[in-house]
Design a protein around this motif. Structure first.
Motif, PDB file in Angstrom:
ATOM      1  N   THR A 162     -10.686  -1.923  -1.500  1.00 31.67           N
ATOM      2  CA  THR A 162     -10.436  -0.580  -2.011  1.00 31.67           C
ATOM      3  C   THR A 162     -11.744   0.168  -2.244  1.00 31.67           C
ATOM      4  O   THR A 162     -12.834  -0.423  -2.248  1.00 31.67           O
ATOM      5  N   THR A 203       2.516   3.831   3.508  1.00 37.04           N
ATOM      6  CA  THR A 203       1.666   4.917   3.024  1.00 37.04           C
ATOM      7  C   THR A 203       2.220   6.324   3.235  1.00 37.04           C
ATOM      8  O   THR A 203       1.595   7.288   2.809  1.00 37.04           O
ATOM      9  N   GLU A 237      -1.815   2.411  -5.077  1.00 34.10           N
ATOM     10  CA  GLU A 237      -1.470   3.804  -4.803  1.00 34.10           C
ATOM     11  C   GLU A 237      -2.706   4.679  -4.982  1.00 34.10           C
ATOM     12  O   GLU A 237      -3.330   4.672  -6.049  1.00 34.10           O
ATOM     13  N   ARG A 238      -3.051   5.423  -3.968  1.00 36.08           N
ATOM     14  CA  ARG A 238      -4.242   6.277  -4.006  1.00 36.08           C
ATOM     15  C   ARG A 238      -4.116   7.411  -5.020  1.00 36.08           C
ATOM     16  O   ARG A 238      -5.112   7.897  -5.563  1.00 36.08           O
ATOM     17  N   ILE A 268      -5.544   6.373   6.640  1.00 40.79           N
ATOM     18  CA  ILE A 268      -5.067   5.016   6.936  1.00 40.79           C
ATOM     19  C   ILE A 268      -4.993   4.802   8.444  1.00 40.79           C
ATOM     20  O   ILE A 268      -5.367   3.745   8.968  1.00 40.79           O
ATOM     21  N   LYS A 291      -7.563   3.576  -3.797  1.00 47.31           N
ATOM     22  CA  LYS A 291      -7.482   3.922  -2.378  1.00 47.31           C
ATOM     23  C   LYS A 291      -7.936   2.756  -1.509  1.00 47.31           C
ATOM     24  O   LYS A 291      -9.057   2.257  -1.662  1.00 47.31           O
ATOM     25  N   GLY A 338       5.445   6.594   7.230  1.00 46.90           N
ATOM     26  CA  GLY A 338       4.091   6.645   7.747  1.00 46.90           C
ATOM     27  C   GLY A 338       3.894   5.820   8.992  1.00 46.90           C
ATOM     28  O   GLY A 338       3.093   6.168   9.864  1.00 46.90           O
ATOM     29  N   PHE A 390       0.965  12.741  -2.011  1.00 44.45           N
ATOM     30  CA  PHE A 390       0.336  11.523  -2.505  1.00 44.45           C
ATOM     31  C   PHE A 390       0.530  11.369  -4.005  1.00 44.45           C
ATOM     32  O   PHE A 390       0.310  12.305  -4.774  1.00 44.45           O
ATOM     33  N   LEU A 417       2.471  -2.064   4.594  1.00 42.89           N
ATOM     34  CA  LEU A 417       1.782  -0.784   4.735  1.00 42.89           C
ATOM     35  C   LEU A 417       2.815   0.335   4.642  1.00 42.89           C
ATOM     36  O   LEU A 417       3.521   0.638   5.602  1.00 42.89           O
ATOM     37  N   ALA A 458      -0.847  10.086   5.409  1.00 41.08           N
ATOM     38  CA  ALA A 458      -2.049   9.302   5.087  1.00 41.08           C
ATOM     39  C   ALA A 458      -2.905   9.143   6.341  1.00 41.08           C
ATOM     40  O   ALA A 458      -3.010   8.069   6.931  1.00 41.08           O
ATOM     41  N   ILE A 480       0.860  -1.188   0.000  1.00 39.74           N
ATOM     42  CA  ILE A 480       0.000   0.000   0.000  1.00 39.74           C
ATOM     43  C   ILE A 480       0.892   1.232   0.000  1.00 39.74           C
ATOM     44  O   ILE A 480       1.546   1.549   0.998  1.00 39.74           O
ATOM     45  N   GLY A 481       0.949   1.923  -1.136  1.00 35.02           N
ATOM     46  CA  GLY A 481       1.773   3.118  -1.249  1.00 35.02           C
ATOM     47  C   GLY A 481       2.923   2.934  -2.217  1.00 35.02           C
ATOM     48  O   GLY A 481       3.649   1.939  -2.145  1.00 35.02           O
TER      49      GLY A 481
END
Length: 515
Positions: free
Chosen positions: A231, A246, A111-112, A253, A215, A490, A140, A244, A250, A87-88
């Motif tokens: 997601t 992020t 990735e958001r 999260i 996301k 993060g 981001f 994780l 974030a 995630i990220g």
């Protein structure tokens, strides 16, 4: 055979190979004609004396040719391998993905934000119109916060992993080889997007996946074991390992983890302002001359002072740089700094901050959002003080220390604009007072630093995450969820591109123990 030695030369000589060969020969007491090749291992600027010098550690070849190293990394194809969800797509996530591939695992990065090319439009809207896209901004998107915030590669995290491995990976994807030898390596915001794109292509060519505008809204956990993630678009991605990674901003999260009763904790961070000087002031102070000339780069500085039992220190110094708006939500002001590869802008900026501990803020120390809420409150105060459209509250340095609003503000690099305010109305009193005491002392340490030609821009508040996601020291897994690997800035385990990349590598290696 090869031998190593140190040589010292003037700035005018540091790229003259014939001079370097002659100096190396003199150091080793051999003839220059005996030298068949020369490789610079380390290079730094020594400005301690009246004359500025370059110091180099070099490898000298005699009786054999010097064959330059080819920085090519061959990755296996992992298209059909076991999945690891990451995630990220910041440095922690990207380097975790590369390590997964080397380990024979298939990384799936969620990735958001947008890819590096698409991010540019959103950054233009931030700078020109003061409009923040909460999913695509300086923090981001592909490459994370570092992509458009400088690419400084200096780190003290040498005990956590192989820094050289990370640097060589950057070189293999297009970075200049100078980052392997310079004491303070730096890529530059203008070059990083292309390098990040090349890393993405490496991951995809090896069978890995990257999903942008994706996301994560919840983790799929079954009897204390990770099973995947869900997601915003309704998709479920299955895997028995989730990294994780992020980044420090974030906030959703952290809220997601708390909502799912997954332990998080409040963590100290640092808060202050970004201070910008004309670069020539810093050059004169550090190089002891009126004009640094064409052979020396814009100078940097690092300052720290203990004030009332708390450290006040410079952070993320950007020679020849620009102050950037790094807000991730509406109605908040967050500033950071970056430099292009040539560092050729007329200003030098640096965060100047004070540590914020749990006991500094009222409330329950068991509340994991205690310092995050404090951080958000200060950022919103800064927005209100600036008057909107990401206009930042600002004050001349001496005016700030002496407690008067600046009649006007100097030209500066912050594109959305600055407004003259009393920054003591934005910063907590105990932070403002420590800054007021530290800045004149910094001026005693570095001639010319304490001046009204310098501007303080508020607020520098994203120095690190105000929340920590705990993990076991040995397995790197969350203590409550098997297969969940909190990683990077993060989660509270890194502070910059290199340390985040190393942590990503370490977490990826740890996934092998459960897959």
């Amino acid at each position: 055979m090869t031998r190593e030695t140190e040589i010292v030369c003037s700035p005018e000589q540091h790229e003259d190979e014939a001079v370097l060969v002659r100096l190396a020969a003199a150091s080793l007491k051999i003839s220059p004609h005996q030298i068949t090749g020369l490789k610079i291992l380390k290079r730094s600027i020594d400005a301690r004396g009246r004359r500025v010098l370059y110091r180099m550690q070099v490898q000298v070849f005699t009786g054999e040719p010097y064959i330059p190293e080819a920085y090519i990394i061959k990755y296996p194809n992992v298209k059909n391998a076991k999945h690891v969800i990451i995630i990220g797509a910041g440095p922690a996530g990207l380097f975790a993905a590369l390590q997964c591939i080397e380990s024979g695992l298939k990384p799936i990065i969620l990735e958001r934000g947008k890819d590096v090319k698409q991010r540019r439009r959103d950054l233009a809207n931030i700078n020109k119109q003061g409009l923040v896209n909460p999913e695509s901004n300086y923090c981001f998107g592909e490459g994370g916060a570092g992509t458009y915030s400088d690419g400084k590669l200096y780190t003290r995290s040498t005990k956590r992993g192989d820094v050289t491995q990370v640097l060589k990976t950057f070189v293999a994807h297009g970075a200049d080889e100078d980052i392997l030898i310079d004491a303070r390596p730096h890529i530059g915001t203008n070059k990083l997007p292309g390098i990040i794109t090349a890393i993405r292509e490496t991951i995809q060519n090896a069978g890995g996946e990257l999903h942008f505008d994706t996301k994560v809204t919840s983790l799929v956990v079954d009897f204390g074991k990770i099973k995947g993630v869900k997601t915003l678009d309704g998709e479920t991605h299955k895997a028995n390992a989730v990294i994780l990674a992020t980044g420090h901003s974030a906030r959703d999260i952290f809220e997601m983890l708390h909502r799912q009763n997954i332990l998080i904790e409040a963590k100290p961070f640092a808060l202050g302002v970004r201070i910008e000087h004309p670069q020539e002031i810093i050059d004169r102070a550090q190089y002891h001359c009126e004009d640094r000339g064409e052979y020396l780069p814009p100078s940097y500085y690092s300052l720290v002072e203990q004030v009332d039992g708390r450290g006040v220190f410079s952070f993320c110094m950007c020679p020849g740089g620009i102050i950037a708006p790094c807000s991730t939500e509406d109605k908040e002001i967050v500033v950071n700094g970056w430099s292009p590869s040539k560092r050729n802008n007329p200003y030098a900026n640096s965060g100047t901050v004070v540590q914020v501990n749990l006991e500094d803020v009222k409330g329950d120390n068991a509340d994991p959002f205690k310092l995050l809420n404090f951080q958000r409150e200060i950022e919103q105060l800064a927005f209100t003080a600036g008057g909107g459209n990401l206009v930042a509250p600002a004050q001349r340095m001496v005016d700030f220390v002496e407690g008067r609003i600046s009649a006007d503000l100097p030209k500066n690099s912050y594109l959305p604009g600055t407004k003259s305010v009393n920054l003591t109305e934005v910063l907590p009193g105990w932070i403002a007072e420590r800054l007021k005491k530290a800045l004149p002392v910094f001026g005693q340490k570095m001639k010319g630093y304490y001046t009204n030609e310098a501007i303080l821009v508020g607020v520098e508040s994203r120095t690190s995450s105000p929340v920590k996601v705990p993990r076991d020291k040995e397995t790197l897994q969350h203590p409550q969820v098997t297969g969940l690997f909190p990683c990077g800035e993060g989660a509270g385990y890194a502070g910059g591109i290199i340390s985040a990349a190393i942590d990503g590598i370490n977490c990826a290696l740890a996934t092998k123990n459960i897959l």
